[in-house]
Design a protein around this motif. Structure first.
Motif, PDB file in Angstrom:
ATOM      1  N   GLN A 152       0.817  -1.226   0.000  1.00  0.00           N
ATOM      2  CA  GLN A 152       0.000   0.000   0.000  1.00  0.00           C
ATOM      3  C   GLN A 152       0.846   1.269   0.000  1.00  0.00           C
ATOM      4  O   GLN A 152       0.331   2.346  -0.291  1.00  0.00           O
ATOM      5  CB  GLN A 152      -0.930   0.001   1.222  1.00  0.00           C
ATOM      6  N   SER A 153       2.123   1.120   0.306  1.00  0.00           N
ATOM      7  CA  SER A 153       2.979   2.306   0.394  1.00  0.00           C
ATOM      8  C   SER A 153       3.330   2.806  -1.008  1.00  0.00           C
ATOM      9  O   SER A 153       3.344   2.029  -1.969  1.00  0.00           O
ATOM     10  CB  SER A 153       4.264   1.967   1.157  1.00  0.00           C
ATOM     11  N   PRO A 154       3.600   4.127  -1.138  1.00  0.00           N
ATOM     12  CA  PRO A 154       4.009   4.642  -2.450  1.00  0.00           C
ATOM     13  C   PRO A 154       5.383   4.069  -2.811  1.00  0.00           C
ATOM     14  O   PRO A 154       6.140   3.646  -1.945  1.00  0.00           O
ATOM     15  CB  PRO A 154       4.085   6.158  -2.212  1.00  0.00           C
ATOM     16  N   GLY A 155       5.676   4.050  -4.083  1.00  0.00           N
ATOM     17  CA  GLY A 155       6.954   3.490  -4.533  1.00  0.00           C
ATOM     18  C   GLY A 155       8.132   4.240  -3.930  1.00  0.00           C
ATOM     19  O   GLY A 155       8.010   5.388  -3.510  1.00  0.00           O
ATOM     20  N   GLY A 156       9.237   3.650  -3.835  1.00  0.00           N
ATOM     21  CA  GLY A 156      10.435   4.276  -3.277  1.00  0.00           C
ATOM     22  C   GLY A 156      11.588   3.297  -3.426  1.00  0.00           C
ATOM     23  O   GLY A 156      11.378   2.143  -3.813  1.00  0.00           O
ATOM     24  N   THR A 157      12.771   3.747  -3.110  1.00  0.00           N
ATOM     25  CA  THR A 157      13.948   2.900  -3.303  1.00  0.00           C
ATOM     26  C   THR A 157      13.875   1.636  -2.454  1.00  0.00           C
ATOM     27  O   THR A 157      14.165   0.538  -2.922  1.00  0.00           O
ATOM     28  CB  THR A 157      15.232   3.684  -2.921  1.00  0.00           C
ATOM     29  N   ALA A 158      13.441   1.794  -1.170  1.00  0.00           N
ATOM     30  CA  ALA A 158      13.406   0.636  -0.272  1.00  0.00           C
ATOM     31  C   ALA A 158      12.397  -0.402  -0.779  1.00  0.00           C
ATOM     32  O   ALA A 158      12.678  -1.612  -0.800  1.00  0.00           O
ATOM     33  CB  ALA A 158      13.040   1.088   1.134  1.00  0.00           C
ATOM     34  N   LYS A 159      11.232   0.081  -1.207  1.00  0.00           N
ATOM     35  CA  LYS A 159      10.206  -0.841  -1.707  1.00  0.00           C
ATOM     36  C   LYS A 159      10.718  -1.544  -2.966  1.00  0.00           C
ATOM     37  O   LYS A 159      10.607  -2.770  -3.101  1.00  0.00           O
ATOM     38  CB  LYS A 159       8.929  -0.061  -2.007  1.00  0.00           C
ATOM     39  N   MET A 160      11.294  -0.745  -3.865  1.00  0.00           N
ATOM     40  CA  MET A 160      11.813  -1.299  -5.118  1.00  0.00           C
ATOM     41  C   MET A 160      12.878  -2.363  -4.829  1.00  0.00           C
ATOM     42  O   MET A 160      12.892  -3.434  -5.426  1.00  0.00           O
ATOM     43  CB  MET A 160      12.405  -0.146  -5.948  1.00  0.00           C
ATOM     44  N   ALA A 161      13.767  -2.076  -3.872  1.00  0.00           N
ATOM     45  CA  ALA A 161      14.866  -3.005  -3.556  1.00  0.00           C
ATOM     46  C   ALA A 161      14.295  -4.338  -3.071  1.00  0.00           C
ATOM     47  O   ALA A 161      14.747  -5.412  -3.468  1.00  0.00           O
ATOM     48  CB  ALA A 161      15.773  -2.397  -2.497  1.00  0.00           C
ATOM     49  N   LYS A 162      13.256  -4.255  -2.219  1.00  0.00           N
ATOM     50  CA  LYS A 162      12.667  -5.494  -1.690  1.00  0.00           C
ATOM     51  C   LYS A 162      11.983  -6.289  -2.803  1.00  0.00           C
ATOM     52  O   LYS A 162      12.108  -7.510  -2.880  1.00  0.00           O
ATOM     53  CB  LYS A 162      11.648  -5.156  -0.598  1.00  0.00           C
ATOM     54  N   LYS A 163      11.256  -5.578  -3.649  1.00  0.00           N
ATOM     55  CA  LYS A 163      10.538  -6.274  -4.732  1.00  0.00           C
ATOM     56  C   LYS A 163      11.520  -6.928  -5.715  1.00  0.00           C
ATOM     57  O   LYS A 163      11.337  -8.082  -6.124  1.00  0.00           O
ATOM     58  CB  LYS A 163       9.628  -5.283  -5.489  1.00  0.00           C
ATOM     59  N   VAL A 164      12.585  -6.168  -6.060  1.00  0.00           N
ATOM     60  CA  VAL A 164      13.566  -6.712  -7.006  1.00  0.00           C
ATOM     61  C   VAL A 164      14.253  -7.939  -6.391  1.00  0.00           C
ATOM     62  O   VAL A 164      14.434  -8.967  -7.045  1.00  0.00           O
ATOM     63  CB  VAL A 164      14.600  -5.624  -7.406  1.00  0.00           C
ATOM     64  N   THR A 165      14.605  -7.837  -5.105  1.00  0.00           N
ATOM     65  CA  THR A 165      15.273  -8.970  -4.442  1.00  0.00           C
ATOM     66  C   THR A 165      14.359 -10.201  -4.443  1.00  0.00           C
ATOM     67  O   THR A 165      14.783 -11.310  -4.767  1.00  0.00           O
ATOM     68  CB  THR A 165      15.633  -8.605  -2.978  1.00  0.00           C
ATOM     69  N   LYS A 166      13.084  -9.982  -4.093  1.00  0.00           N
ATOM     70  CA  LYS A 166      12.150 -11.114  -4.024  1.00  0.00           C
ATOM     71  C   LYS A 166      12.018 -11.780  -5.394  1.00  0.00           C
ATOM     72  O   LYS A 166      12.141 -13.003  -5.511  1.00  0.00           O
ATOM     73  CB  LYS A 166      10.786 -10.619  -3.537  1.00  0.00           C
ATOM     74  N   HIS A 167      11.787 -10.979  -6.426  1.00  0.00           N
ATOM     75  CA  HIS A 167      11.588 -11.565  -7.752  1.00  0.00           C
ATOM     76  C   HIS A 167      12.862 -12.211  -8.275  1.00  0.00           C
ATOM     77  O   HIS A 167      12.805 -13.239  -8.961  1.00  0.00           O
ATOM     78  CB  HIS A 167      11.043 -10.517  -8.724  1.00  0.00           C
ATOM     79  N   ALA A 168      14.020 -11.617  -7.945  1.00  0.00           N
ATOM     80  CA  ALA A 168      15.288 -12.224  -8.385  1.00  0.00           C
ATOM     81  C   ALA A 168      15.463 -13.593  -7.734  1.00  0.00           C
ATOM     82  O   ALA A 168      15.847 -14.570  -8.394  1.00  0.00           O
ATOM     83  CB  ALA A 168      16.452 -11.308  -8.021  1.00  0.00           C
TER      84      ALA A 168
END
Ligand code: SF4
Ligand code: SF4
Length: 476
Positions: A152-168
């Protein structure tokens, strides 16, 4: 069994013209709501943990472990050889492989009749991979509440980093899964090198890619939708259920009426049952259902709701088991039977087929012999005055080691093979031998005579085979 079709409630205020019949809109399509599964601890989660990691470990290891120079499981399609736990099967053994599959199917029916969908909850590959993917998700993005907040949070570096790590990480596991799957059909050690040095064939790349995408999509994105909409077993398993099938169930009589209360409040005074309506059983459910609504085809019998509810019962000082493995009869206060016509039927069929398979395996002779008479010439007389017939003899060595076989012929006096009679046959080889047999004309009793070709392994009198053929010639 109930299938939930969302019903849109009609607001009378919007549909109140005089004399107009009220209409009710039933939505037959509902878009998927993302399920945020809460982690839970408890007996059944521990059992699942060991069974799911154990199965995952076996899947990744079995193509690497070697027995007698061959992988534990390896399907060598070009050579038409199937290596299973140290035994090589050939196309002639397909009946046994089919038997194993039939036994697996009847085993599944038998277990389902007794314990419902335990296969789905504890061993199905879709469950195994979804469990692993959820475990990664939890490690990277945190608990259920943190994941909801993150989404629910707006996009940001921390959110992006977590999403990229999970998908990787998901893609890495999916790639390892695809590589391993192809490794059951292509020697996995060679595949691992060939793939990265661009030496593998096109099909290997295609299938590794296909299974990588399929794993990533099924376990990462589709999850419970595979069980709900794609799996045929979810649809027909209910025909194996009866009132004595032990499934995860909510004890309605004990739990209702449900309602919140303080721990020290008296249920009797409040007129409540044991369910405190905390919703924990729903939050831990990987298919997002409420077990209190009764038996539903979406339930995969994983028992996570049992663990969640037992934890609540402990906190409330109530007895455990408000949700438990039980039968419809037990919930009604009636005795439940394990042995009943359905279990007898599946059990007897299963035992019969296991017996037939064990007998076939024990009596399986790992060598095959065929003798085919050459059709070009009926027979001929050689310069020693003997009658000759020509054959093509085929010897297939289905053992794991090379063998020397001694070929002989019997059935007619004076019958003998001209030339060599000892042949070395490599493991798995199907040797084809042009063979000539001669017989004295005086030994012939008919124009068509039965003869028997035999082989025996040198140094192992128990390993051999016989085959019947015909010897043609003029009687004297
Ligand atoms: S976890 Fe137990 S107490 Fe809580 S809502 Fe579910 S059934 Fe009721
Ligand atoms: S209702 Fe319970 S047993 Fe069924 S899928 Fe959900 S958590 Fe698992």
């Amino acid at each position: 069994m109930s299938s939930q079709i969302p019903v849109k409630q009609v607001d009378p205020a919007t549909d109140a013209s005089p004399g107009k019949k009220k209409t009710e809109h039933v939505e037959l399509y509902a878009s998927r709501k993302k399920i945020y599964v809460k982690a839970v601890t408890g007996l059944y989660q521990r059992i699942r943990f060991f069974s799911l990691w154990g199965l995952m470990g076996m899947y990744f290891l079995f193509c690497w472990v070697q027995v007698g120079g061959e992988p534990l499981i390896y399907f060598n399609l070009p050579a038409r050889e199937f290596h299973l736990f140290g035994t090589t099967f050939f196309p002639k053994d397909f009946i046994m492989l089919s038997g194993m599959l039939i036994i697996a199917a009847f085993g599944l029916f038998f277990i389902t009749t007794l314990f419902g969908r335990v296969w789905c909850g504890y061993t199905c590959p879709q469950t195994v991979w979804t469990f692993i993917f959820m475990w990664v998700e939890e490690k990277v993005e945190g608990s259920r509440n943190k994941r909801i907040k993150l989404d629910q949070s707006p996009g940001g570096t921390a959110k992006m980093a977590k999403k990229v790590t999970k998908h990787a990480l998901w893609l890495l596991i999916a790639f390892a899964t695809g590589l391993t799957f192809v490794g059951y059909f292509y020697p996995v050690r060679e595949l691992s090198v060939d793939l990265f040095t661009l030496q593998a064939n096109g099909w290997a790349y295609f299938w590794v890619f296909f299974f990588t995408v399929a794993t990533y999509t099924n376990a990462g994105w589709l999850r419970e939708q595979v069980c709900l909409y794609m799996c045929p077993y979810a649809r027909f398993q209910s025909v194996m259920f009866d009132e004595d099938t032990r499934v995860v169930s909510y004890d309605y009589n004990r739990g209702e009426p449900r309602g919140g209360r303080r721990k020290d409040a008296s249920k009797a005074e409040l007129g409540l049952g044991d369910c405190i309506d905390c919703g924990q059983c729903v939050q831990v459910c990987p298919t997002g259902i409420d077990i209190r609504d009764g038996l539903q085809y979406e339930c995969i019998n994983c028992a996570l709701c049992i663990d969640a509810c037992d934890e609540i019962m402990d906190k409330m000082d109530y007895p455990r088991g408000l949700i438990r493995y039980t039968t419809e009869h037990e919930l009604e206060g009636r005795p439940s039977k394990i042995l009943r016509p359905r279990t007898f039927g599946y059990g007897a069929a299963l035992l019969l087929m296991i017996g037939a398979l064990v007998f076939t395996l024990l009596t399986r002779v790992p060598v095959q012999l065929d003798a085919i008479r050459d059709r070009g010439a009926l027979f001929k007389m050689n310069n020693r005055g003997m009658i000759e017939n020509s054959y093509t003899v085929k010897i297939q060595n289905m053992t794991e080691v090379p063998q020397v076989f001694i070929l002989s012929v019997s059935g007619l006096d004076t019958a003998r093979i001209i030339g060599d009679t000892a042949f070395r046959v490599a493991a798995g080889e199907n040797l084809s031998l042009p063979t000539v047999v001669e017989v004295s004309p005086e030994a012939l009793t008919e124009t068509h005579n039965d003869i028997t070709f035999s082989i025996r392994a040198e140094g192992d009198a128990t390993l051999g085979a016989n085959t019947e053929s015909r010897f043609l010639g003029d009687r004297r």
